[in-house]
Design an enzyme around this catalytic site. Structure first.
Site, PDB file in Angstrom:
ATOM      1  CE  LYS A  20       9.017  23.573 -30.205  1.00  6.24           C
ATOM      2  NZ  LYS A  20       7.917  22.596 -30.320  1.00  6.24           N
ATOM      3  CB  SER A  21       5.589  26.455 -35.133  1.00  5.89           C
ATOM      4  OG  SER A  21       5.304  26.149 -33.789  1.00  5.89           O
ATOM      5  N   GLY A  90       5.825  16.512 -29.742  1.00  8.61           N
ATOM      6  CA  GLY A  90       4.414  16.280 -30.052  1.00  8.61           C
ATOM      7  C   GLY A  90       4.098  16.636 -31.498  1.00  8.61           C
ATOM      8  CB  SER A 163      -3.550  19.066 -29.771  1.00  7.83           C
ATOM      9  OG  SER A 163      -2.461  19.401 -30.593  1.00  7.83           O
ATOM     10  CD  GLN A 165       1.326  19.718 -31.754  1.00  9.68           C
ATOM     11  OE1 GLN A 165       1.336  18.527 -31.451  1.00  9.68           O
ATOM     12  NE2 GLN A 165       2.163  20.586 -31.237  1.00  9.68           N
ATOM     13  CG  ASP A 309       3.877  26.671 -26.900  1.00 14.17           C
ATOM     14  OD1 ASP A 309       3.071  25.893 -26.349  1.00 14.17           O
ATOM     15  OD2 ASP A 309       4.469  26.385 -27.957  1.00 14.17           O
ATOM     16  CE  LYS A 336       0.220  22.993 -25.215  1.00 17.09           C
ATOM     17  NZ  LYS A 336      -0.207  22.839 -26.591  1.00 17.09           N
ATOM     18  NE  ARG A 340       5.171  23.238 -21.419  1.00 21.87           N
ATOM     19  CZ  ARG A 340       5.358  23.368 -22.730  1.00 21.87           C
ATOM     20  NH1 ARG A 340       4.548  24.111 -23.455  1.00 21.87           N
ATOM     21  NH2 ARG A 340       6.364  22.753 -23.314  1.00 21.87           N
ATOM     22  NE  ARG A 381       7.185  26.151 -25.597  1.00 23.44           N
ATOM     23  CZ  ARG A 381       8.008  26.691 -26.490  1.00 23.44           C
ATOM     24  NH1 ARG A 381       8.784  27.691 -26.158  1.00 23.44           N
ATOM     25  NH2 ARG A 381       8.044  26.252 -27.729  1.00 23.44           N
TER      26      ARG A 381
HETATM   27  O1  S3P Z   1       1.689  23.141 -34.198  1.00 20.03           O
HETATM   28  C1  S3P Z   1       2.600  23.596 -33.503  1.00 20.03           C
HETATM   29  O2  S3P Z   1       3.713  23.926 -33.980  1.00 20.03           O
HETATM   30  C2  S3P Z   1       2.364  23.763 -32.063  1.00 20.03           C
HETATM   31  C3  S3P Z   1       1.083  23.839 -31.584  1.00 20.03           C
HETATM   32  C4  S3P Z   1       0.761  24.070 -30.157  1.00 20.03           C
HETATM   33  O3  S3P Z   1       0.254  22.873 -29.613  1.00 20.03           O
HETATM   34  P1  S3P Z   1      -1.313  22.557 -29.445  1.00 20.03           P
HETATM   35  O4  S3P Z   1      -1.987  22.785 -30.727  1.00 20.03           O
HETATM   36  O5  S3P Z   1      -1.290  21.115 -29.043  1.00 20.03           O
HETATM   37  O6  S3P Z   1      -1.845  23.460 -28.348  1.00 20.03           O
HETATM   38  C5  S3P Z   1       1.989  24.506 -29.356  1.00 20.03           C
HETATM   39  O7  S3P Z   1       1.723  24.353 -27.985  1.00 20.03           O
HETATM   40  C6  S3P Z   1       3.204  23.698 -29.728  1.00 20.03           C
HETATM   41  O8  S3P Z   1       4.329  24.135 -29.002  1.00 20.03           O
HETATM   42  C7  S3P Z   1       3.542  23.880 -31.180  1.00 20.03           C
HETATM   43  C1  PEP Z   2       4.295  21.800 -26.692  1.00 17.21           C
HETATM   44  C2  PEP Z   2       5.384  22.050 -27.397  1.00 17.21           C
HETATM   45  O1  PEP Z   2       5.797  21.372 -28.500  1.00 17.21           O
HETATM   46  P1  PEP Z   2       5.294  19.968 -29.041  1.00 17.21           P
HETATM   47  O2  PEP Z   2       3.804  19.928 -28.937  1.00 17.21           O
HETATM   48  O3  PEP Z   2       5.776  19.890 -30.439  1.00 17.21           O
HETATM   49  O4  PEP Z   2       5.945  18.908 -28.180  1.00 17.21           O
HETATM   50  C3  PEP Z   2       6.231  23.219 -27.037  1.00 17.21           C
HETATM   51  O5  PEP Z   2       7.185  23.514 -27.774  1.00 17.21           O
HETATM   52  O6  PEP Z   2       5.989  23.868 -26.022  1.00 17.21           O
END
Ligand code: S3P
Ligand code: PEP
Length: 427
Positions: A20-21, A90, A163, A165, A309, A336, A340, A381
Site C-alpha cells: 500500500k505504501s 491518512g 506521524s 507522513q 502497523d 491511526k 489501536r 488491521r
Molecule cells: O507513509 C506511510 O505509507 C505510512 C506511514 C505510517 O504512518 P505514521 O507515519 O503516521 O506512523 C503507517 O502507519 C501507515 O500505515 C502508512
Molecule cells: C495507518 C494506516 O494507514 P493510513 O495512515 O494511510 O490511514 C494503516 O494502513 O494502518
C-alpha cells in the site's frame, strides 16, 4: 459485514498483495511526472482515494490489466474543482495536502469520520513556515483542511513524534519549489522506514534529497527538480503478509508467502519477531518466499517505534505465546484509523485475555483465547488481527469486516484458500 471464524489448520502458498505504501507513493510521484506506468499496484480503497485525488489535481490515470498508465502533470498540480475526499486514508490526506501547496489556488481536503480524528498540527505548522496559508477549523489541525498554494523552500523543523507522513509529504513537494529546503526533525522520528520508502521512490524518479545519514534528523532538499518516474513495479506488502505469517505460526501450520523480497519496509521486522518468539520461519530472499511451519511461541518485548502497523498482529501473537508480550514505544499507534492500543486491549479482553494498557505500550498475557463476538472498530488491521485470533478461539464473529478493503481486499479469500474456516455471516 460480519464474518464468522472457526478453528482452522492452514496449509499452502499465497502471494503477498502489493504494498500500500509503495503504491501511494508511486501514484503520487507518477502523477507529478510527465508519464509513468505503475506495474502491479495495490488497488484498494485507500489507493483508489489517492488515484481520485491525483486525478483532481489534473493527472489522467488509466487502469489496464494489473498496471496504471499515468499521464502526469509535470510538477504543476491544477486547482481541484471540488473538495478532495480522502475517505479513510491518512496517507492520502497528508500527501495531497502537500500537492495542494503546489497549486496556484485553494484546495479543500476532508475524509471520513476516522480521518477527521487524526492530527495534522505539525504538518500545518511547517507549511505555514514554508509560506503556505493553511487552515483547519478544528484542534490540532484535524481535517477538513483549507490549503492555499504558494510553497516556498526555507529552513524549518518538524515534530517527528506523531506521524512520519508529514515528513514524507514535505519531501514529495519540496523538490518542486523555487528555493531549497532544510527540514530538521525534532525528537524521535517515528515510523522512519516509511520516510526511507519515500526517498527511495523520489530518487527512482530522478530527484535528489540529502539525508544526514548519521542521525537521520536532517533532510536537505534542493529546489527546481523534476520528477520522471517512468516505470515502477510495486513490491509485496509485509504488513499485509504479517497476518498470514502470524496465522501460520499460531495455528501450528505450514504456509509459504511469496512476493516478499528484501525491502525498506519497516514491517519486514515481522520475520525477526516471529523468529524471536520461537516460530519455525525461513526467508529465501532470492525467491522472495517466507515459509512458516508452526513453533512454540514465547512472549517477548518488541519496540514498534519504526513499525507501528504490526501492532495488532503482535498483540494477537502475544495471546498464544507463553508468558508476557510487551509492545512498547507505540504511542503513535493511537493516531491511526482508531486508537489501536485501546481497540486491541478492549477486544482481546472480550476473548478472555489479560492485558495492561499504558500510554505508549500494551502488555499481553498469553492465555486461552475464548470464542467471542468482537468489534473490528471499522479498522482493517484490527479486523485482520482479530480474524486470526478467531482461528484459535473458534466460533468467533468479527464485525465491520468490510474494512479489509482499505489495504487487503482479498484477505478473506486468501485466508480461505489456505484452509481458514471463515464465512460471511451478514453483508
Ligand atoms: O507513509 C506511510 O505509507 C505510512 C506511514 C505510517 O504512518 P505514521 O507515519 O503516521 O506512523 C503507517 O502507519 C501507515 O500505515 C502508512
Ligand atoms: C495507518 C494506516 O494507514 P493510513 O495512515 O494511510 O490511514 C494503516 O494502513 O494502518
Amino acid at each position: 459485514m460480519k464474518v464468522g471464524v472457526d478453528n482452522s489448520k492452514l496449509h499452502g502458498e499465497l502471494y503477498a498483495p502489493p504494498s500500500k505504501s509503495y503504491t501511494h507513493r508511486a501514484i503520487t510521484i507518477g502523477s507529478l511526472s510527465h508519464q509513468s506506468t505503475i506495474h502491479r499496484p495495490l488497488l484498494s480503497a485507500d489507493t483508489e482515494a489517492t488515484i481520485r485525488a491525483c486525478e483532481m489535481f489534473g493527472a489522467n490515470i488509466e487502469k489496464k490489466n494489473n498496471k496504471l498508465e499515468i499521464n502526469g502533470i509535470d510538477g504543476a498540480p491544477h486547482v481541484p474543482e471540488d473538495v478532495i475526499d480522502v475517505e479513510n486514508s491518512g496517507t492520502t490526506l497528508r500527501f495531497m495536502t502537500a500537492l495542494a501547496t503546489l497549486t496556484d489556488g485553494v484546495t479543500v481536503l476532508t475524509g471520513d469520520r476516522s480521518v477527521r480524528t487524526r492530527p495534522n498540527g505539525p504538518l500545518l505548522e511547517v507549511l505555514q513556515n514554508l509560506g503556505v496559508d493553511v487552515f483547519s477549523t478544528r484542534n490540532n489541525g484535524r481535517a477538513p483542511l483549507v490549503v492555499k498554494g504558494g510553497l516556498k523552500g526555507a529552513i524549518t523543523k518538524i515534530d517527528g513524534s506523531i506521524s512520519s507522513q508529514f515528513v514524507s509529504a514535505l519531501l514529495i513537494a519540496c523538490p518542486l519549489t523555487n528555493n531549497s529546503t532544510t527540514l530538521s526533525i525534532k525528537g524521535e522520528l517515528k515510523s522512519k522506514p516509511y520516510v526511507d520508502i519515500t526517498t527511495e521512490i523520489i530518487e527512482k524518479a530522478g530527484c535528489e534529497i540529502f539525508v544526514d545519514k548519521n542521525h537521520n534528523t536532517k533532510f536537505i532538499i534542493p529546489a527546481k527538480q523534476k520528477y520522471d518516474l517512468k516505470e515502477y513495479t510495486v513490491p509485496g506488502d509485509f504488513s499485509s503478509a504479517s497476518y498470514l505469517l502470524a496465522a501460520a505460526a499460531m495455528t501450528g501450520s505450514k504456509v509459504t508467502v511469496k512476493n516478499l523480497f528484501p525491502s525498506k519496509q519497516g514491517d519486514v521486522k515481522i520475520i525477526d519477531i516471529l523468529e524471536q518468539m520461537g516460530a519455525n520461519i525461513h526467508w529465501d530472499k532470492d525467491k522472495g518466499d517466507v515459509s512458516v511451519n508452526g513453533g512454540d511461541l514465547n512472549g517477548i518485548t518488541v519496540d514498534l517505534g519504526a513499525s507501528p502497523d504490526l501492532f495488532p498482529t503482535i498483540a494477537v501473537l502475544g495471546t498464544v505465546a507463553k508468558g508476557t508480550t510487551v509492545i512498547r514505544n507505540a504511542e503513535h499507534v493511537r493516531y491511526k484509523e482508531t486508537d489501536r492500543i485501546h481497540a486491541m486491549a478492549n477486544e482481546l479482553q472480550k476473548m478472555g485475555i489479560k492485558v495492561k494498557e499504558e500510554k505508549d505500550r500494551l502488555t499481553v498475557n498469553g492465555g486461552n483465547l475464548k470464542k467471542a463476538n468482537v468489534y473490528g472498530w471499522h479498522d482493517h488491521r484490527i479486523v485482520m488481527a482479530l480474524t486470526i485470533a478467531g482461528l484459535i478461539a473458534g466460533d468467533t464473529t468479527v464485525d465491520t469486516a468490510e474494512s479489509v478493503f482499505i489495504s487487503y481486499p482479498n484477505f478473506f479469500e486468501d485466508m480461505r484458500k489456505i484452509g481458514a474456516n471463515i464465512k460471511i455471516v451478514n453483508e
